[in-house]
Design a protein around this motif. Structure first.
Motif, PDB file in Angstrom:
ATOM      1  N   CYS A 174       0.938  -1.186  -0.039  1.00 13.89           N
ATOM      2  CA  CYS A 174       0.083   0.057   0.001  1.00 13.89           C
ATOM      3  C   CYS A 174       0.855   1.343  -0.002  1.00 13.89           C
ATOM      4  CB  CYS A 174      -0.925   0.030   1.142  1.00 13.89           C
ATOM      5  SG  CYS A 174      -2.524  -1.200   1.093  1.00 13.89           S
ATOM      6  N   LYS A 175       2.154   1.015   0.067  1.00 11.22           N
ATOM      7  CA  LYS A 175       3.029   2.324  -0.042  1.00 11.22           C
ATOM      8  C   LYS A 175       2.947   2.843  -1.326  1.00 11.22           C
ATOM      9  CE  LYS A 175       6.275   0.865   3.494  1.00 11.22           C
ATOM     10  NZ  LYS A 175       7.774   0.543   3.758  1.00 11.22           N
ATOM     11  N   TYR A 176       2.647   2.081  -2.420  1.00 15.11           N
ATOM     12  CA  TYR A 176       2.519   2.335  -3.715  1.00 15.11           C
ATOM     13  C   TYR A 176       1.034   2.592  -4.294  1.00 15.11           C
ATOM     14  CZ  TYR A 176       7.136   0.060  -3.680  1.00 15.11           C
ATOM     15  OH  TYR A 176       8.268  -0.299  -3.257  1.00 15.11           O
ATOM     16  N   TRP A 177       0.469   3.348  -3.138  1.00 16.96           N
ATOM     17  CA  TRP A 177      -1.237   3.468  -3.413  1.00 16.96           C
ATOM     18  C   TRP A 177      -1.662   4.110  -4.804  1.00 16.96           C
ATOM     19  CZ3 TRP A 177      -3.576   8.048  -3.212  1.00 16.96           C
ATOM     20  CH2 TRP A 177      -2.700   9.386  -2.422  1.00 16.96           C
ATOM     21  N   VAL A 211     -12.005 -10.207 -19.895  1.00 18.56           N
ATOM     22  CA  VAL A 211     -11.788  -9.535 -18.397  1.00 18.56           C
ATOM     23  C   VAL A 211     -12.923  -8.359 -18.114  1.00 18.56           C
ATOM     24  CG1 VAL A 211      -9.896  -8.368 -17.156  1.00 18.56           C
ATOM     25  CG2 VAL A 211      -9.402 -10.176 -19.125  1.00 18.56           C
ATOM     26  N   GLN A 212     -13.329  -8.622 -16.945  1.00 21.19           N
ATOM     27  CA  GLN A 212     -14.052  -7.467 -16.396  1.00 21.19           C
ATOM     28  C   GLN A 212     -13.517  -6.417 -15.481  1.00 21.19           C
ATOM     29  OE1 GLN A 212     -17.527  -9.046 -14.261  1.00 21.19           O
ATOM     30  NE2 GLN A 212     -18.922  -7.190 -14.700  1.00 21.19           N
ATOM     31  N   PRO A 213     -13.108  -5.298 -16.109  1.00 21.29           N
ATOM     32  CA  PRO A 213     -12.405  -4.324 -15.151  1.00 21.29           C
ATOM     33  C   PRO A 213     -12.910  -4.107 -13.691  1.00 21.29           C
ATOM     34  CG  PRO A 213     -12.684  -3.573 -17.298  1.00 21.29           C
ATOM     35  CD  PRO A 213     -13.386  -4.907 -17.360  1.00 21.29           C
ATOM     36  N   ALA A 214     -14.427  -4.226 -13.591  1.00 23.57           N
ATOM     37  CA  ALA A 214     -14.849  -3.778 -12.362  1.00 23.57           C
ATOM     38  C   ALA A 214     -14.064  -4.857 -11.238  1.00 23.57           C
ATOM     39  CB  ALA A 214     -16.249  -4.121 -12.482  1.00 23.57           C
ATOM     40  N   GLU A 215     -13.742  -6.125 -11.543  1.00 23.61           N
ATOM     41  CA  GLU A 215     -13.424  -6.945 -10.672  1.00 23.61           C
ATOM     42  C   GLU A 215     -11.828  -6.535 -10.144  1.00 23.61           C
ATOM     43  OE1 GLU A 215     -15.267  -9.362  -9.276  1.00 23.61           O
ATOM     44  OE2 GLU A 215     -16.721  -9.087 -11.017  1.00 23.61           O
ATOM     45  N   ILE A 216     -11.042  -5.831 -11.066  1.00 25.25           N
ATOM     46  CA  ILE A 216      -9.791  -5.263 -10.703  1.00 25.25           C
ATOM     47  C   ILE A 216      -9.847  -4.184  -9.946  1.00 25.25           C
ATOM     48  CG2 ILE A 216      -7.594  -4.383 -11.506  1.00 25.25           C
ATOM     49  CD1 ILE A 216      -8.314  -6.284 -14.170  1.00 25.25           C
ATOM     50  N   VAL A 217     -10.970  -3.464 -10.130  1.00 24.36           N
ATOM     51  CA  VAL A 217     -11.171  -2.044  -9.599  1.00 24.36           C
ATOM     52  C   VAL A 217     -11.603  -2.141  -8.090  1.00 24.36           C
ATOM     53  CG1 VAL A 217     -12.570  -0.039  -9.536  1.00 24.36           C
ATOM     54  CG2 VAL A 217     -11.796  -0.837 -11.709  1.00 24.36           C
ATOM     55  N   LYS A 218     -12.371  -3.483  -7.848  1.00 21.13           N
ATOM     56  CA  LYS A 218     -12.618  -3.651  -6.510  1.00 21.13           C
ATOM     57  C   LYS A 218     -11.809  -3.954  -5.582  1.00 21.13           C
ATOM     58  CE  LYS A 218     -17.002  -6.015  -8.000  1.00 21.13           C
ATOM     59  NZ  LYS A 218     -17.419  -7.622  -8.325  1.00 21.13           N
ATOM     60  N   LEU A 219     -10.564  -4.510  -6.102  1.00 18.04           N
ATOM     61  CA  LEU A 219      -9.285  -4.706  -5.423  1.00 18.04           C
ATOM     62  C   LEU A 219      -8.604  -3.419  -5.240  1.00 18.04           C
ATOM     63  CD1 LEU A 219      -7.902  -7.259  -4.161  1.00 18.04           C
ATOM     64  CD2 LEU A 219      -6.439  -7.426  -6.471  1.00 18.04           C
ATOM     65  N   THR A 220      -8.350  -2.750  -6.206  1.00 17.44           N
ATOM     66  CA  THR A 220      -7.564  -1.352  -5.962  1.00 17.44           C
ATOM     67  C   THR A 220      -8.138  -0.411  -5.382  1.00 17.44           C
ATOM     68  OG1 THR A 220      -8.662  -0.485  -8.126  1.00 17.44           O
ATOM     69  CG2 THR A 220      -6.418  -1.745  -8.505  1.00 17.44           C
ATOM     70  N   LEU A 221      -9.556  -0.280  -5.212  1.00 18.85           N
ATOM     71  CA  LEU A 221     -10.295   0.671  -4.287  1.00 18.85           C
ATOM     72  C   LEU A 221     -10.173   0.156  -2.856  1.00 18.85           C
ATOM     73  CD1 LEU A 221     -12.498   2.824  -4.001  1.00 18.85           C
ATOM     74  CD2 LEU A 221     -14.082   1.143  -4.361  1.00 18.85           C
ATOM     75  N   THR A 222     -10.154  -1.175  -2.508  1.00 22.21           N
ATOM     76  CA  THR A 222     -10.091  -1.450  -1.142  1.00 22.21           C
ATOM     77  C   THR A 222      -8.603  -1.228  -0.564  1.00 22.21           C
ATOM     78  OG1 THR A 222     -11.595  -3.432  -1.678  1.00 22.21           O
ATOM     79  CG2 THR A 222     -10.032  -3.645   0.207  1.00 22.21           C
ATOM     80  N   LEU A 223      -7.573  -1.452  -1.383  1.00 24.71           N
ATOM     81  CA  LEU A 223      -6.402  -1.104  -0.884  1.00 24.71           C
ATOM     82  C   LEU A 223      -6.053   0.289  -0.801  1.00 24.71           C
ATOM     83  CD1 LEU A 223      -4.267  -3.612  -3.489  1.00 24.71           C
ATOM     84  CD2 LEU A 223      -4.888  -3.861  -1.005  1.00 24.71           C
ATOM     85  N   VAL A 224      -6.335   1.208  -1.855  1.00 24.03           N
ATOM     86  CA  VAL A 224      -6.174   2.513  -1.754  1.00 24.03           C
ATOM     87  C   VAL A 224      -6.780   3.484  -0.471  1.00 24.03           C
ATOM     88  CG1 VAL A 224      -6.338   4.836  -2.921  1.00 24.03           C
ATOM     89  CG2 VAL A 224      -5.679   2.853  -4.133  1.00 24.03           C
ATOM     90  N   LEU A 225      -8.261   2.668  -0.240  1.00 22.05           N
ATOM     91  CA  LEU A 225      -9.074   3.351   0.750  1.00 22.05           C
ATOM     92  C   LEU A 225      -8.512   2.852   1.963  1.00 22.05           C
ATOM     93  CD1 LEU A 225     -11.623   4.907   1.293  1.00 22.05           C
ATOM     94  CD2 LEU A 225     -12.880   2.796   0.987  1.00 22.05           C
ATOM     95  N   ALA A 226      -8.055   1.724   2.101  1.00 25.67           N
ATOM     96  CA  ALA A 226      -7.489   1.240   3.361  1.00 25.67           C
ATOM     97  C   ALA A 226      -6.634   2.304   3.654  1.00 25.67           C
ATOM     98  CB  ALA A 226      -7.045  -0.411   3.311  1.00 25.67           C
ATOM     99  N   LYS A 227      -5.684   2.230   2.619  1.00 26.14           N
ATOM    100  CA  LYS A 227      -4.361   3.474   2.958  1.00 26.14           C
ATOM    101  C   LYS A 227      -4.566   4.789   3.525  1.00 26.14           C
ATOM    102  CE  LYS A 227      -0.246   4.555   2.984  1.00 26.14           C
ATOM    103  NZ  LYS A 227       0.861   4.306   3.792  1.00 26.14           N
ATOM    104  N   GLN A 228      -5.776   5.583   2.703  1.00 29.98           N
ATOM    105  CA  GLN A 228      -6.122   6.828   2.986  1.00 29.98           C
ATOM    106  C   GLN A 228      -7.044   6.899   4.379  1.00 29.98           C
ATOM    107  OE1 GLN A 228      -8.643   6.953  -0.350  1.00 29.98           O
ATOM    108  NE2 GLN A 228      -7.033   8.171  -1.731  1.00 29.98           N
ATOM    109  N   LEU A 229      -7.699   5.867   4.763  1.00 31.79           N
ATOM    110  CA  LEU A 229      -8.412   5.899   5.991  1.00 31.79           C
ATOM    111  C   LEU A 229      -7.263   5.912   7.157  1.00 31.79           C
ATOM    112  CD1 LEU A 229     -11.333   3.369   5.403  1.00 31.79           C
ATOM    113  CD2 LEU A 229     -11.537   5.794   5.888  1.00 31.79           C
TER     114      LEU A 229
END
Length: 379
Positions: free
Chosen positions: A74-77, A116-134
């Motif tokens: 997550c340092k590379y958020w 490939v469905q991009p939404a599946e990838i975005v679920k993962l990236t959103l979770t990681l970035v949001l955790a870092k921001q919170l």
């Protein structure tokens, strides 16, 4: 050399949550079986083969990602955020294609045998970035202050609006919203902001700011006779099939609607309405066992979150659990005609190669947290 290899393998397994892996693998194997039944009328084993390969690839990625330290990742958020945005923007290129509903929600890479469905990838990236921001806001700012909430809302807004405008896929966009709500709630955002969000939704509904076709999908839930030949048609067929299964079902590969040669008998039976297939062929008992297995996966994710060594790792586990929670509730509710049809599949069970692989990758992150849940001096 052999001893060293055994030690490395043992350390590899210690870093892996084998309980969670067993639960996910069991649900996925059951899913492959139900996909085989739901697609039998097509007279092809291609979808079963794709789902099986996705399962094997998912298990490998689960084991690999279990070794990754989320705090370091997550340092590379910023880069993770850009990866999510890039996959959304690929939908506007020639690689983006529309599904049978008109949603431009898939990528067709010429070197891959599946879409490939991009939404599946975005679920993962959103979770990681949001955790870092919170975590950062909680440590350096007042998490419930107006600037902090606006910052978080801006992150969600960019992803939500950009994805919906590009793809028109409201179902996946709502998953992003649920991930955001769950992680913010657990992260410590004040309840008044959630109340304000609810009031905002009510105002949009009352002022007719929500498209009429979306409102109709909610309205038919309270009046099944409102539009039975169009908006409510799929769910009416679903209720008929579920009811015919009774307690023990009509038998695997013997469901009347599931095995019908006509795709219109039970639409999207291997994706959106696979829970209906379970109900028709395995009955109420099959439905209960399916929900018990998926609940066990959710409970395991929450348990790992409660025992995580850092707040960031715990929030990531909550984000992963929220995806499964939302999709299970909505998908089962769709089949029971108590939730609107928004195109969400049943996790681990429905057909979907990219979905299954990304689920295992997400669970791999939870597995890695479990492997680091104890302080160093206890490990």
């Amino acid at each position: 050399m052999l001893r060293r290899s055994r030690e490395l393998f043992a350390d590899f397994l210690r870093q892996t949550d084998l309980v969670l892996l067993a639960l996910c693998a069991a649900a996925s194997l059951f899913g492959v079986l139900m996909v085989a039944s739901a697609t039998r009328y097509m007279h092809t084993w291609r979808l079963v083969a794709v789902q099986s390969v996705a399962l094997l690839l998912g298990v490998v990625l689960y084991l690999v990602i279990s070794q990754i330290d989320l705090s370091d990742l997550c340092k590379y958020w910023k880069w993770i955020f850009l990866v999510g945005v890039a996959f959304i923007l690929l939908l506007v290129t020639p690689l983006g294609i529309a599904d049978n509903t008109g949603n431009r929600a898939w990528l067709d890479f010429p070197f891959l045998p599946v879409k490939v469905q991009p939404a599946e990838i975005v679920k993962l990236t959103l979770t990681l970035v949001l955790a870092k921001q919170l975590v950062w806001l909680k440590e350096n700012r007042d998490l419930s202050s107006i600037p902090s909430v606006l910052f978080l809302a801006a992150h969600l807004g960019v992803i939500f609006v950009l994805y919906y405008k590009v793809s028109s896929d409201m179902g996946s966009a709502l998953v992003f919203l649920f991930i955001f709500a769950c992680m913010c709630f657990v992260g410590g955002v004040a309840l008044r902001w959630f109340l304000l969000g609810g009031l905002a939704f009510w105002a949009m509904w009352d002022l007719n700011k929500i498209p009429s076709y979306m409102k109709l999908r909610f309205q038919v839930l309270f009046d099944h006779s409102l539009d039975p030949q169009d908006t409510g048609w799929q769910q009416t067929r679903s209720l008929m099939a579920l009811g015919s299964g009774k307690l023990t079902g009509q038998g695997l590969f013997h469901g009347t609607q599931t095995q019908s040669e006509y795709s219109s008998a039970l639409p999207n039976r291997h994706t959106d309405f696979i829970f209906t297939v379970i109900g028709e062929e395995l009955g109420l008992l099959g439905c209960i066992l399916t929900l018990a297995l998926l609940t066990a996966i959710i409970v395991r994710c929450v348990w790992v979150a409660r025992h995580a060594k850092t707040s960031l790792e715990g929030l990531v586990c909550i984000g992963v659990a929220s995806v499964v929670i939302f999709q299970v509730i909505v998908n089962v509710g769709m089949c029971l005609f108590v939730m609107p049809v928004i195109g969400l599949t049943l996790p681990f069970i429905s057909y979907g190669g990219s979905s299954l692989v990304m689920l295992f990758m997400s669970m791999g992150m939870v597995s890695g947290v479990q492997g680091r849940s104890k302080p160093d001096w206890l490990r």
